[in-house]
Design an enzyme around this catalytic site. Structure first.
Site, mmCIF file in Angstrom:
data_model
loop_
_atom_site.group_PDB
_atom_site.id
_atom_site.type_symbol
_atom_site.label_atom_id
_atom_site.label_comp_id
_atom_site.label_asym_id
_atom_site.label_seq_id
_atom_site.Cartn_x
_atom_site.Cartn_y
_atom_site.Cartn_z
ATOM 1 N N GLU A 1 18.531 -6.959 -16.980
ATOM 2 C CA GLU A 1 19.903 -6.537 -16.692
ATOM 3 C C GLU A 1 20.807 -6.904 -17.873
ATOM 4 O O GLU A 1 20.573 -7.898 -18.560
ATOM 5 C CB GLU A 1 20.352 -7.217 -15.385
ATOM 6 C CG GLU A 1 21.790 -7.000 -14.962
ATOM 7 C CD GLU A 1 22.145 -5.566 -14.610
ATOM 8 O OE1 GLU A 1 21.918 -4.689 -15.454
ATOM 9 O OE2 GLU A 1 22.685 -5.336 -13.509
ATOM 10 N N ASP A 2 21.806 -6.086 -18.119
ATOM 11 C CA ASP A 2 22.738 -6.376 -19.206
ATOM 12 C C ASP A 2 23.613 -7.580 -18.887
ATOM 13 O O ASP A 2 23.736 -8.515 -19.673
ATOM 14 C CB ASP A 2 23.616 -5.143 -19.524
ATOM 15 C CG ASP A 2 24.264 -4.532 -18.281
ATOM 16 O OD1 ASP A 2 24.147 -5.095 -17.168
ATOM 17 O OD2 ASP A 2 24.892 -3.464 -18.422
ATOM 18 N N ARG B 1 29.129 2.030 -25.535
ATOM 19 C CA ARG B 1 27.781 1.476 -25.365
ATOM 20 C C ARG B 1 27.095 1.266 -26.717
ATOM 21 O O ARG B 1 26.291 0.350 -26.883
ATOM 22 C CB ARG B 1 26.912 2.415 -24.524
ATOM 23 C CG ARG B 1 27.296 2.484 -23.063
ATOM 24 C CD ARG B 1 26.172 3.158 -22.281
ATOM 25 N NE ARG B 1 26.626 3.664 -20.997
ATOM 26 C CZ ARG B 1 26.699 2.932 -19.876
ATOM 27 N NH1 ARG B 1 26.383 1.663 -19.901
ATOM 28 N NH2 ARG B 1 27.094 3.483 -18.745
HETATM 29 P P1 5GP Z 1 27.640 -7.060 -10.512
HETATM 30 O O1 5GP Z 1 27.020 -6.208 -9.476
HETATM 31 O O2 5GP Z 1 26.867 -8.308 -10.849
HETATM 32 O O3 5GP Z 1 29.078 -7.368 -10.184
HETATM 33 O O4 5GP Z 1 27.774 -6.215 -11.816
HETATM 34 C C1 5GP Z 1 26.705 -5.788 -12.533
HETATM 35 C C2 5GP Z 1 27.055 -4.568 -13.324
HETATM 36 O O5 5GP Z 1 28.468 -4.418 -13.477
HETATM 37 C C3 5GP Z 1 26.518 -4.673 -14.724
HETATM 38 O O6 5GP Z 1 25.225 -4.155 -14.778
HETATM 39 C C4 5GP Z 1 27.508 -3.851 -15.500
HETATM 40 O O7 5GP Z 1 27.129 -2.494 -15.449
HETATM 41 C C5 5GP Z 1 28.803 -4.023 -14.754
HETATM 42 N N1 5GP Z 1 29.633 -5.054 -15.379
HETATM 43 C C6 5GP Z 1 29.902 -6.295 -14.923
HETATM 44 N N2 5GP Z 1 30.662 -6.977 -15.778
HETATM 45 C C7 5GP Z 1 30.884 -6.150 -16.819
HETATM 46 C C8 5GP Z 1 31.601 -6.277 -18.056
HETATM 47 O O8 5GP Z 1 32.203 -7.306 -18.398
HETATM 48 N N3 5GP Z 1 31.577 -5.185 -18.868
HETATM 49 C C9 5GP Z 1 30.938 -4.037 -18.555
HETATM 50 N N4 5GP Z 1 30.993 -3.055 -19.439
HETATM 51 N N5 5GP Z 1 30.258 -3.887 -17.416
HETATM 52 C C10 5GP Z 1 30.228 -4.933 -16.556
#
Ligand code: 5GP
Length: 174
Positions: free
Chosen positions: A95-96, A161
């Site tokens: 995961e990023d 990206r």
């Molecule tokens: P979660 O479900 O953990 O809240 O978020 C995961 C996804 O949200 C990541 O895979 C990403 O796509 C997006 N995301 C969360 N934080 C960031 C951020 O700081 N920048 C970007 N570009 N995407 C984020």
């Protein structure tokens, strides 16, 4: 606008090299499938897997949790499923960034339903202060504060990206 560089190219290289070393030790006696979460993890995924000294099967899954905004909608839907059979395999989910943890919890549930032998999570970035779900992140590149970042796969409204480094992004011009 791009506000501040958060992770420079050289630091990214060091982080990914360190993660690859940790993974190379972990991969002994495993039957690994590396699953990248599209689209954000693609740049990290290719950089990381090329540094592995073991042959691994690669596959991708796509879910949507964020629209075009910087805030989570809190709902995750499956956009693109896996194409390989992961039953009995050792799955490494790549995961990023782990933010609230909502995406990962859902992706891990989806993967667990296919009966892998084991499941581990590799994340380039983590924002622990934002976590809403308890989720195991076995390999973390870098913990960052609660800022919205773009670049190296991470987007804002599908833009940025392809930046080679990670930047803090703000919708405001100031
Ligand atoms: P979660 O479900 O953990 O809240 O978020 C995961 C996804 O949200 C990541 O895979 C990403 O796509 C997006 N995301 C969360 N934080 C960031 C951020 O700081 N920048 C970007 N570009 N995407 C984020």
């Amino acid at each position: 606008m791009l506000k501040r560089r958060v992770v420079a190219k050289a630091e990214l290289d060091n982080i990914i090299e360190r993660l690859a070393e940790e993974l190379n030790r972990d991969l002994v006696a495993k039957d690994p499938v590396f699953v990248g979460i599209l689209k954000g993890a693609v740049y990290f995924f290719t950089a990381l897997t090329q540094r592995l000294t073991h042959s691994v099967v690669v596959d991708f899954i796509q879910v949507s949790s964020y629209g075009s905004s910087t805030n989570s909608s809190g709902t995750v839907t499956l956009v693109k499923d896996l194409t390989v059979d992961i039953a009995g395999k050792d799955v490494y989910v790549v995961e990023d960034i782990v933010d609230t943890g909502i995406t990962l919890v859902d992706v891990l549930a989806l993967i667990a339903a296919r009966h892998p032998r084991s499941m581990k999570v590799v994340a380039l970035l983590s924002k622990p202060s934002r976590r809403q779900r308890e989720v195991p992140v076995d390999f973390v590149g870098l913990e960052i504060p609660d800022v919205f970042v773009v670049g190296f796969g991470l987007d804002f409204a599908e833009q940025y990206r392809n930046l080679p480094e990670i930047w803090e992004f703000s919708e405001e011009g100031g």
